[in-house]
Each structure stands twice: as C-alpha cells, then as structure tokens.
Design a protein around this motif. Structure first.
Motif, PDB file in Angstrom:
ATOM      1  N   UNK A 185       0.864  -1.212   0.161  1.00  0.00           N
ATOM      2  CA  UNK A 185      -0.083   0.102  -0.166  1.00  0.00           C
ATOM      3  C   UNK A 185       0.699   1.144   0.064  1.00  0.00           C
ATOM      4  N   UNK A 186       0.957   1.938  -1.183  1.00  0.00           N
ATOM      5  CA  UNK A 186       1.536   3.462  -1.292  1.00  0.00           C
ATOM      6  C   UNK A 186       1.050   4.015  -2.187  1.00  0.00           C
TER       7      UNK A 186
ATOM      8  N   UNK B 138      -0.796   3.664  -9.779  1.00  0.00           N
ATOM      9  CA  UNK B 138      -0.899   2.546 -10.703  1.00  0.00           C
ATOM     10  C   UNK B 138      -2.116   1.819 -11.011  1.00  0.00           C
ATOM     11  N   UNK B 139      -2.761   1.771  -9.878  1.00  0.00           N
ATOM     12  CA  UNK B 139      -4.000   0.722 -10.102  1.00  0.00           C
ATOM     13  C   UNK B 139      -5.065   1.895 -10.472  1.00  0.00           C
TER      14      UNK B 139
ATOM     15  N   UNK C 283      -9.491  -1.864  -0.418  1.00  0.00           N
ATOM     16  CA  UNK C 283      -8.407  -2.425   0.554  1.00  0.00           C
ATOM     17  C   UNK C 283      -7.331  -2.679  -0.313  1.00  0.00           C
ATOM     18  N   UNK C 284      -7.379  -2.059  -1.663  1.00  0.00           N
ATOM     19  CA  UNK C 284      -6.080  -1.874  -2.349  1.00  0.00           C
ATOM     20  C   UNK C 284      -5.152  -0.763  -2.231  1.00  0.00           C
ATOM     21  N   UNK C 285      -5.948   0.265  -1.910  1.00  0.00           N
ATOM     22  CA  UNK C 285      -5.102   1.468  -1.758  1.00  0.00           C
ATOM     23  C   UNK C 285      -5.100   2.103  -0.248  1.00  0.00           C
TER      24      UNK C 285
ATOM     25  N   UNK D 216      -7.457  10.432  -5.721  1.00  0.00           N
ATOM     26  CA  UNK D 216      -7.023   9.649  -6.750  1.00  0.00           C
ATOM     27  C   UNK D 216      -8.188   8.659  -7.106  1.00  0.00           C
ATOM     28  N   UNK D 217      -8.676   7.931  -5.999  1.00  0.00           N
ATOM     29  CA  UNK D 217      -9.828   7.087  -6.032  1.00  0.00           C
ATOM     30  C   UNK D 217     -10.949   7.624  -6.586  1.00  0.00           C
TER      31      UNK D 217
END
Length: 138
Positions: free
Chosen positions: A74-75, A81-82, A103-105, A114-115
């Motif tokens: 997690x960074x 990139x995601x 849960x990915x970010x 960003x999300x």
C-alpha cells in the motif's frame, strides 16, 4: 559471514521468482503470496501483478485483486498505478477490481482524491460501472 548471506539470498530468490509472475495465471497466483509477504519482493511483486490486470478476464482480475488486497503493498505509487490501470480493463474485470479498491489503496488524502478521479473516469467510460464505482467510494 552471515550478514552477506542474509541480505543477498532473499533478493536473488525474489529476482528469480518474479519472472514466474509473468507466466500462466494459475502458476503466478500460486507463487505470488510468498513474494508479496517478503519485504524484499513485495513492491516488485505488487507491480508485476498490477501489470497483468489489463490482460486478464474477470476471474483473473478477481483473483489478483483479492491477493493484492490481502498481501500487496500500500503506497501512493501503487495506488496511482491501480488508478491508471482501471480504465484499461474491460467492464467485468473492472467491476471485480472496483470491489476490492478500498482495500487496495492506502488512506492518504492524495489516494482518496485519486480514487475519486478514477471512479469518475470509469463511470464516464462505461455507465454499467456506475454502481460498482460508487460502492468502491463508500
């Protein structure tokens, strides 16, 4: 004597096994947890799996997203990139990744922004992803 062995062995081990993440999906998924759990290979393994996402169908995307949710790095860099990969996915694969997005970010303000932008881009590109994108934000 032991200091040199302790620092070189995991890096050499990781470099060899990272190539295996580019092979067949089932083999990559079998090898990935060990690489994701090791501090020397976690970042590179996370990026290697993210690079596979645009080439995978929904089942593969679901498996990769679940694995990265459990063990991935997690960074801000990984989150970026995601967000860049999401618009490249077909709708079923994107739906799978969106389900794991919270849960990915990480939790920084930059990642939250960003999300939001990634969700907007995905919704603008394909209206069928409206509900999964909103769900990822809640």
């Amino acid at each position: 004597f032991f200091r040199g062995i302790g620092t070189r062995l995991p890096q050499a081990f990781g470099a060899m096994d990272l190539d295996e993440l580019e092979g067949p999906l089932d083999e990559a998924l079998r090898r990935a947890p060990g690489l994701l759990q090791h501090p020397c290979t976690r970042a590179a393994a996370t990026r290697a799996l993210l690079a596979r996402l645009p080439c995978e169908e929904a089942r593969g995307a679901r498996s990769i997203a679940a694995l990265l949710s459990a063990h991935g790095e997690r960074s801000l860099e990984v989150s970026t990139e995601i967000f860049a990969v999401l618009p490249l996915l077909d709708a079923p694969a994107c739906r799978e990744v969106l389900g794991h997005l919270p849960t990915l970010v990480g939790g920084s303000d930059a990642e939250a922004d960003g999300m939001m932008e990634a969700a907007r881009a995905v919704m603008a590109a394909d209206r069928s992803l409206l509900v999964p994108a909103i769900g990822a934000l809640s």
